[in-house]
Design an enzyme around this catalytic site. Structure first.
Site, mmCIF file in Angstrom:
data_model
loop_
_atom_site.group_PDB
_atom_site.id
_atom_site.type_symbol
_atom_site.label_atom_id
_atom_site.label_comp_id
_atom_site.label_asym_id
_atom_site.label_seq_id
_atom_site.Cartn_x
_atom_site.Cartn_y
_atom_site.Cartn_z
ATOM 1 C CG LEU A 178 -2.082 -0.988 1.238
ATOM 2 C CD1 LEU A 178 -2.803 -0.937 2.578
ATOM 3 C CD2 LEU A 178 -3.050 -0.691 0.103
ATOM 4 C CB SER A 222 7.372 1.794 1.321
ATOM 5 O OG SER A 222 7.695 2.426 0.100
ATOM 6 N N GLY A 223 7.826 3.981 3.500
ATOM 7 C CA GLY A 223 8.494 5.202 3.917
ATOM 8 C C GLY A 223 9.681 4.865 4.782
ATOM 9 N N GLY A 224 10.184 5.879 5.490
ATOM 10 C CA GLY A 224 11.369 5.689 6.302
ATOM 11 C C GLY A 224 11.182 4.723 7.450
ATOM 12 N N GLY A 228 9.002 2.020 7.432
ATOM 13 C CA GLY A 228 8.618 0.669 7.077
ATOM 14 C C GLY A 228 7.742 0.613 5.850
ATOM 15 C CB THR A 229 7.018 -1.866 3.491
ATOM 16 O OG1 THR A 229 8.331 -1.421 3.116
ATOM 17 C CG2 THR A 229 6.188 -2.061 2.229
ATOM 18 C CB VAL A 230 1.703 0.042 4.892
ATOM 19 C CG1 VAL A 230 0.299 -0.391 5.319
ATOM 20 C CG2 VAL A 230 2.326 0.933 5.959
ATOM 21 C CE LYS A 287 4.797 2.115 9.669
ATOM 22 N NZ LYS A 287 4.429 3.430 10.254
ATOM 23 C CG ASP A 328 4.109 13.184 9.631
ATOM 24 O OD1 ASP A 328 4.249 14.325 9.127
ATOM 25 O OD2 ASP A 328 4.337 12.137 9.004
#
Length: 323
Positions: free
Chosen positions: A46, A48-50, A52-54, A69, A168
């Site tokens: 779905l 990803s970022g710093g 982790g990945t969802v 996640k 955030d």
């Protein structure tokens, strides 16, 4: 006769007569959690970022849609404990905020693996993140923005009540339910436990960060949140964020690229006061006159089409899901 015999044995079983007997305390039975792979199925990515990945997924038993996640241990900088086990602080925060309130994402489960953690959350269907929603519309009319903004304020207030600050808040971290218009705050990966003293770390989105962080690398949780709320409200009604560069954040000059009511402009300017002490509190935002203007929206102008339960789901089977 039999009863009298039982009575005659009573002194043997009395508590006083048992004081000298050793008492064996049995350890609690530890119930092992079923392995993740037996409980859930994982599908496509779905996002990803710093942190982790969802992944999209589902619960095997009933097909419940979930988001999974995967957080790599090496990337975790803030830790907490649950039941004596060290876990990423994000799990602690989700556990604190994720029950009894529909406006924040709900934690369903978590698992530890050798390389990281799996965080299982609810996955609302027929949703779109607010960034995409605004992009498609160009901008939101003030009535729609007001309804959305109030929901964000309520989510922030709920988090405060749970001792959590999100850190955030932005359009990409808000899911819009396309059937009901309900918003849900997601991604607590940059969050922290709420405190009254200053924070000296920040992992949120820079263009939503306050000038005191840019200049001094220090900020207070509540006043910095209000700044990000001002950026978000501007984004809703103008179609884009007000500042791109650090210099623009430090200068704080606003240009309203669309026709916005004076009351809305005043609230945005107040939230985006350069001095943190000049910004409103969360309750002052709730009480602002713009928040109490008429919310009657003509059906032909409504951005969200409410659907009844008996609506043919097949006509809305395609959705843009985001977590």
């Amino acid at each position: 006769m039999l009863l009298s015999k039982f009575g005659s044995l009573a002194h043997i079983c009395s508590p006083a007569s048992m004081d000298h007997l050793p008492v064996k305390i049995l350890p609690p039975v530890k119930v092992e959690k079923e392995p993740f792979d037996k409980v859930y199925q994982v599908g496509s990515v779905l996002g990803s970022g710093g942190f982790g990945t969802v992944y999209a997924g589902s619960r095997t038993a009933d097909g419940l849609p979930v988001a999974v996640k995967h957080v790599v241990k090496e990337r975790v900088t803030e830790w907490g404990t649950i039941g004596g086990v060290m876990v990423p602080l994000e799990i602690v925060l989700l556990k604190k905020v994720g029950s009894g309130f529909r406006g924040v994402i709900k934690l369903l489960d978590w698992y530890e693996r050798p390389d990281g953690f799996l965080i299982v959350m609810e996955r609302p269907e027929l949703v779109k993140d607010l960034f995409d929603f605004i992009t498609e519309k160009g901008a939101l009319d003030e009535d729609t923005a007001r309804g959305f903004f109030r929901q964000v304020l309520e989510a922030v207030r709920h988090c405060y009540g749970c001792g959590v600050v999100h850190r955030d808040i932005k359009d990409e971290n808000l899911l819009v339910d396309l059937r009901t218009g309900e918003l849900k705050l997601i991604d607590f990966g940059s969050g922290a436990l709420l405190k009254d003293t200053v924070y000296t770390d920040f992992d949120g989105t820079r263009v939503y960060s306050p000038p005191e962080w840019i200049r001094y690398h220090r900020y207070h949780g509540r006043s910095a949140t209000v700044w990000s709320l001002g950026v978000l409200l501007y984004d809703m009604v103008c179609g884009d964020i007000p500042f791109e560069q650090d210099e623009e954040i430090l200068r704080g000059r606003l240009y309203f690229r669309r026709r916005i009511s004076p009351e809305c402009q005043q609230l945005i300017k107040w939230c985006l006061s350069l001095r943190p002490s000049d910004r409103p509190t969360l309750e002052q935002i709730f009480d602002h006159q713009w928040m109490h203007k008429s919310e009657v929206v003509k059906s032909e102008d409504c951005d969200i089409r409410l659907r009844t339960l008996d609506t043919d789901v097949s006509s809305t089977s395609s959705s843009n899901e985001s977590l």
